[in-house]
Write a protein that holds these residues in place. Structure first.
Motif, PDB file in Angstrom:
ATOM      1  N   VAL A  43       1.027  -1.218   0.173  1.00  0.00           N
ATOM      2  CA  VAL A  43       0.075   0.007  -0.148  1.00  0.00           C
ATOM      3  C   VAL A  43       0.708   1.020   0.211  1.00  0.00           C
ATOM      4  CG1 VAL A  43      -1.391   1.227   1.340  1.00  0.00           C
ATOM      5  CG2 VAL A  43      -1.887  -1.133   1.150  1.00  0.00           C
ATOM      6  N   ASP A  44       1.848   1.261   0.650  1.00  0.00           N
ATOM      7  CA  ASP A  44       2.762   2.261   0.686  1.00  0.00           C
ATOM      8  C   ASP A  44       3.433   2.793  -0.642  1.00  0.00           C
ATOM      9  OD1 ASP A  44       2.547   2.336   3.466  1.00  0.00           O
ATOM     10  OD2 ASP A  44       4.569   1.819   3.952  1.00  0.00           O
ATOM     11  N   VAL A  45       3.668   1.634  -1.294  1.00  0.00           N
ATOM     12  CA  VAL A  45       4.277   1.863  -2.633  1.00  0.00           C
ATOM     13  C   VAL A  45       3.299   2.100  -3.629  1.00  0.00           C
ATOM     14  CG1 VAL A  45       5.249   0.731  -4.720  1.00  0.00           C
ATOM     15  CG2 VAL A  45       6.165   0.133  -2.490  1.00  0.00           C
ATOM     16  N   MET A  46       1.938   1.751  -3.541  1.00  0.00           N
ATOM     17  CA  MET A  46       1.011   2.401  -4.332  1.00  0.00           C
ATOM     18  C   MET A  46       0.613   4.018  -3.982  1.00  0.00           C
ATOM     19  SD  MET A  46      -0.106  -0.052  -6.517  1.00  0.00           S
ATOM     20  CE  MET A  46      -1.711   0.521  -7.070  1.00  0.00           C
ATOM     21  N   VAL A  47       0.541   4.230  -2.892  1.00  0.00           N
ATOM     22  CA  VAL A  47       0.128   5.707  -2.470  1.00  0.00           C
ATOM     23  C   VAL A  47       1.492   6.402  -3.072  1.00  0.00           C
ATOM     24  CG1 VAL A  47      -1.209   5.102  -0.562  1.00  0.00           C
ATOM     25  CG2 VAL A  47       1.120   5.639  -0.276  1.00  0.00           C
ATOM     26  N   HIS A  48       2.640   5.969  -3.164  1.00  0.00           N
ATOM     27  CA  HIS A  48       3.694   6.665  -3.804  1.00  0.00           C
ATOM     28  C   HIS A  48       3.460   6.787  -5.386  1.00  0.00           C
ATOM     29  CE1 HIS A  48       6.085   6.337   0.121  1.00  0.00           C
ATOM     30  NE2 HIS A  48       6.930   7.261  -0.395  1.00  0.00           N
ATOM     31  N   VAL A  49       2.838   5.767  -5.939  1.00  0.00           N
ATOM     32  CA  VAL A  49       2.625   5.748  -7.362  1.00  0.00           C
ATOM     33  C   VAL A  49       1.669   7.054  -7.528  1.00  0.00           C
ATOM     34  CG1 VAL A  49       1.620   4.546  -9.119  1.00  0.00           C
ATOM     35  CG2 VAL A  49       3.141   3.396  -7.649  1.00  0.00           C
ATOM     36  N   GLY A  50       0.607   7.077  -6.795  1.00  0.00           N
ATOM     37  CA  GLY A  50      -0.238   7.987  -6.788  1.00  0.00           C
ATOM     38  C   GLY A  50       0.333   9.633  -6.805  1.00  0.00           C
ATOM     39  N   THR A  51       1.442   9.695  -5.954  1.00  0.00           N
ATOM     40  CA  THR A  51       2.145  10.865  -5.928  1.00  0.00           C
ATOM     41  C   THR A  51       3.001  11.124  -7.120  1.00  0.00           C
ATOM     42  OG1 THR A  51       4.032   9.808  -4.566  1.00  0.00           O
ATOM     43  CG2 THR A  51       2.390  11.145  -3.421  1.00  0.00           C
ATOM     44  N   LEU A  52       3.483  10.045  -7.832  1.00  0.00           N
ATOM     45  CA  LEU A  52       4.293  10.096  -8.977  1.00  0.00           C
ATOM     46  C   LEU A  52       3.445  10.812  -9.939  1.00  0.00           C
ATOM     47  CD1 LEU A  52       6.547   9.345 -10.654  1.00  0.00           C
ATOM     48  CD2 LEU A  52       5.418   7.044 -11.038  1.00  0.00           C
ATOM     49  N   PHE A  53       2.204  10.366 -10.181  1.00  0.00           N
ATOM     50  CA  PHE A  53       1.214  11.079 -11.123  1.00  0.00           C
ATOM     51  C   PHE A  53       0.994  12.410 -10.777  1.00  0.00           C
ATOM     52  CE2 PHE A  53       0.392   6.634 -12.248  1.00  0.00           C
ATOM     53  CZ  PHE A  53       0.538   6.603 -13.719  1.00  0.00           C
ATOM     54  N   ALA A  54       1.005  12.708  -9.735  1.00  0.00           N
ATOM     55  CA  ALA A  54       0.819  14.095  -9.312  1.00  0.00           C
ATOM     56  C   ALA A  54       1.891  14.998  -9.792  1.00  0.00           C
ATOM     57  CB  ALA A  54       0.577  14.246  -7.775  1.00  0.00           C
ATOM     58  N   ILE A  55       3.317  14.535  -9.633  1.00  0.00           N
ATOM     59  CA  ILE A  55       4.380  15.311 -10.208  1.00  0.00           C
ATOM     60  C   ILE A  55       4.273  15.301 -11.717  1.00  0.00           C
ATOM     61  CG2 ILE A  55       6.751  15.126 -10.327  1.00  0.00           C
ATOM     62  CD1 ILE A  55       6.806  13.539  -7.764  1.00  0.00           C
ATOM     63  N   LEU A  56       3.855  14.134 -12.231  1.00  0.00           N
ATOM     64  CA  LEU A  56       3.797  14.300 -13.756  1.00  0.00           C
ATOM     65  C   LEU A  56       2.737  15.411 -14.298  1.00  0.00           C
ATOM     66  CD1 LEU A  56       4.088  10.511 -14.465  1.00  0.00           C
ATOM     67  CD2 LEU A  56       5.582  12.092 -14.732  1.00  0.00           C
ATOM     68  N   ILE A  57       1.620  15.488 -13.788  1.00  0.00           N
ATOM     69  CA  ILE A  57       0.676  16.414 -14.166  1.00  0.00           C
ATOM     70  C   ILE A  57       1.224  17.801 -13.699  1.00  0.00           C
ATOM     71  CG2 ILE A  57      -1.731  17.016 -13.637  1.00  0.00           C
ATOM     72  CD1 ILE A  57      -1.480  14.661 -15.331  1.00  0.00           C
ATOM     73  N   TYR A  58       1.444  17.816 -12.640  1.00  0.00           N
ATOM     74  CA  TYR A  58       1.960  19.442 -12.266  1.00  0.00           C
ATOM     75  C   TYR A  58       2.985  20.026 -12.941  1.00  0.00           C
ATOM     76  CZ  TYR A  58       2.461  23.447  -9.396  1.00  0.00           C
ATOM     77  OH  TYR A  58       2.411  24.848  -8.799  1.00  0.00           O
ATOM     78  N   PHE A  59       4.229  19.268 -13.108  1.00  0.00           N
ATOM     79  CA  PHE A  59       5.471  19.567 -13.787  1.00  0.00           C
ATOM     80  C   PHE A  59       5.367  19.168 -15.167  1.00  0.00           C
ATOM     81  CE2 PHE A  59       6.466  19.553  -9.296  1.00  0.00           C
ATOM     82  CZ  PHE A  59       6.866  21.008  -9.110  1.00  0.00           C
ATOM     83  N   TRP A  60       4.191  18.978 -15.819  1.00  0.00           N
ATOM     84  CA  TRP A  60       4.149  18.306 -17.371  1.00  0.00           C
ATOM     85  C   TRP A  60       4.943  19.107 -18.255  1.00  0.00           C
ATOM     86  CZ3 TRP A  60       2.361  20.725 -21.673  1.00  0.00           C
ATOM     87  CH2 TRP A  60       1.569  21.857 -21.490  1.00  0.00           C
ATOM     88  N   LEU A 224      -6.894   8.593  -4.358  1.00  0.00           N
ATOM     89  CA  LEU A 224      -6.942   9.677  -3.367  1.00  0.00           C
ATOM     90  C   LEU A 224      -5.563  10.521  -3.233  1.00  0.00           C
ATOM     91  CD1 LEU A 224      -9.322   7.918  -0.750  1.00  0.00           C
ATOM     92  CD2 LEU A 224     -10.024   9.936  -2.516  1.00  0.00           C
ATOM     93  N   THR A 225      -4.565   9.708  -3.086  1.00  0.00           N
ATOM     94  CA  THR A 225      -3.351  10.424  -2.872  1.00  0.00           C
ATOM     95  C   THR A 225      -2.842  11.201  -4.090  1.00  0.00           C
ATOM     96  OG1 THR A 225      -2.523   8.267  -1.918  1.00  0.00           O
ATOM     97  CG2 THR A 225      -0.904   9.849  -2.713  1.00  0.00           C
ATOM     98  N   PHE A 226      -3.187  10.884  -5.193  1.00  0.00           N
ATOM     99  CA  PHE A 226      -3.016  11.756  -6.430  1.00  0.00           C
ATOM    100  C   PHE A 226      -3.595  12.993  -6.059  1.00  0.00           C
ATOM    101  CE2 PHE A 226      -4.933  13.411 -10.227  1.00  0.00           C
ATOM    102  CZ  PHE A 226      -4.005  13.770 -11.141  1.00  0.00           C
ATOM    103  N   PHE A 227      -4.769  13.290  -5.960  1.00  0.00           N
ATOM    104  CA  PHE A 227      -5.448  14.559  -5.622  1.00  0.00           C
ATOM    105  C   PHE A 227      -4.821  15.321  -4.559  1.00  0.00           C
ATOM    106  CE2 PHE A 227      -8.719  12.081  -8.012  1.00  0.00           C
ATOM    107  CZ  PHE A 227      -8.808  12.993  -9.121  1.00  0.00           C
ATOM    108  N   ALA A 228      -4.752  14.604  -3.401  1.00  0.00           N
ATOM    109  CA  ALA A 228      -3.937  15.275  -2.255  1.00  0.00           C
ATOM    110  C   ALA A 228      -2.723  15.770  -2.571  1.00  0.00           C
ATOM    111  CB  ALA A 228      -3.954  14.209  -1.181  1.00  0.00           C
TER     112      ALA A 228
END
Length: 265
Positions: A43-60, A224-228
């Protein structure tokens, strides 16, 4: 996992991955404080994947330019974006090597120790304070060199120890090297892309090979992590343009001090 645990884990990860206060440390602390079963590394890694997509979108835009620069290298054309792509790849190597070392010698999870989290929360908070006080704000991302990138990459490797904070320790190293706060944060997030992606692919692959399945709980946590995470990046980038890292240092001192008091009292 209950719906409450899914929401709390996702929000905590989304916020703390990008604020320099240690996401891995908070993921370890949450079940201890709330008396929940540990959600586990998967689960820890999956939520890190969520944050990865957040980085990709914000810094696209940055990601797109660096990608094009990397492709130009195969055509024999060296651009500033291509150099940055090389720097990010090479600066990721220390974290990969240190991660393999920890795994080989049985320290992959470092026992998810609250004591380690507490001491690192204080130690790296103090280092962040010193770096932000003495580091001049004269360098931008366009002035990144291979040597500076590798120093920040070595700092990133230390974040495999809970309580360190990947974003915190890389921004601390960048501030010691004289980078402005916004550009220290920007490079920290871009450097995190291959590290987070690699860890996610490796852990998910190992879990699937062992017969585990990707649970919906883990998927919900990642979404949920992606949006947060998007909200946390926007908040941090706005904040570091205006103030120092002192609020994060104070938070780390209070949290670390409280944990050490509870551990040793």
């Amino acid at each position: 996992m209950t719906i409450e645990q899914i929401i709390v884990i996702a929000v905590v990860q989304g916020i703390t991955e990008f604020l320099p206060i240690s996401s891995s440390g908070h993921l370890i602390l949450v079940p201890h404080i709330l008396h929940w079963p540990d959600q586990g590394q998967f689960v820890d890694v999956m939520v890190h994947v969520g944050t990865l997509f957040a980085i990709l979108i914000y810094f696209w835009r940055d990601v797109w330019r660096i990608t094009l620069g990397g492709l130009d290298l195969f055509k024999g054309k060296v651009t500033d974006d291509g150099k940055l792509a090389i720097y990010i790849v090479l600066a990721t190597i220390p974290a990969v090597a240190f991660g393999l070392f920890l795994k080989k010698f049985g320290f992959g999870d470092l026992e998810r120790s609250v004591t380690i989290v507490a001491w690192n929360t204080v130690l790296y908070g103090l280092l962040m304070l010193v770096a932000d006080m003495v580091g001049p704000q004269v360098r931008t991302l366009e002035k990144m060199t291979l040597g500076s990138a590798m120093i920040i990459g070595v700092a990133q490797a230390l974040a495999l120890i809970p309580g360190t904070s990947r974003s915190g320790v890389t921004m601390t190293a960048a501030r010691f090297l004289g980078f402005t706060r916004p550009d220290a944060a920007r490079f920290s997030f871009l450097l995190g892309i291959p590290a987070i992606a690699g860890a996610g692919v490796l852990t998910v692959g190992e879990a699937l090979a062992a017969g585990d399945t990707i649970t919906m709980d883990a998927v919900y946590c990642a979404i949920l992590t992606f949006f947060a995470g998007l909200a946390a990046i926007a908040f941090l980038m706005a904040l570091v343009r205006r103030i120092s890292f002192l609020p994060f240092v104070l938070y780390r001192m209070v949290l670390g001090g409280f944990l050490l008091f509870m551990i040793y009292s």
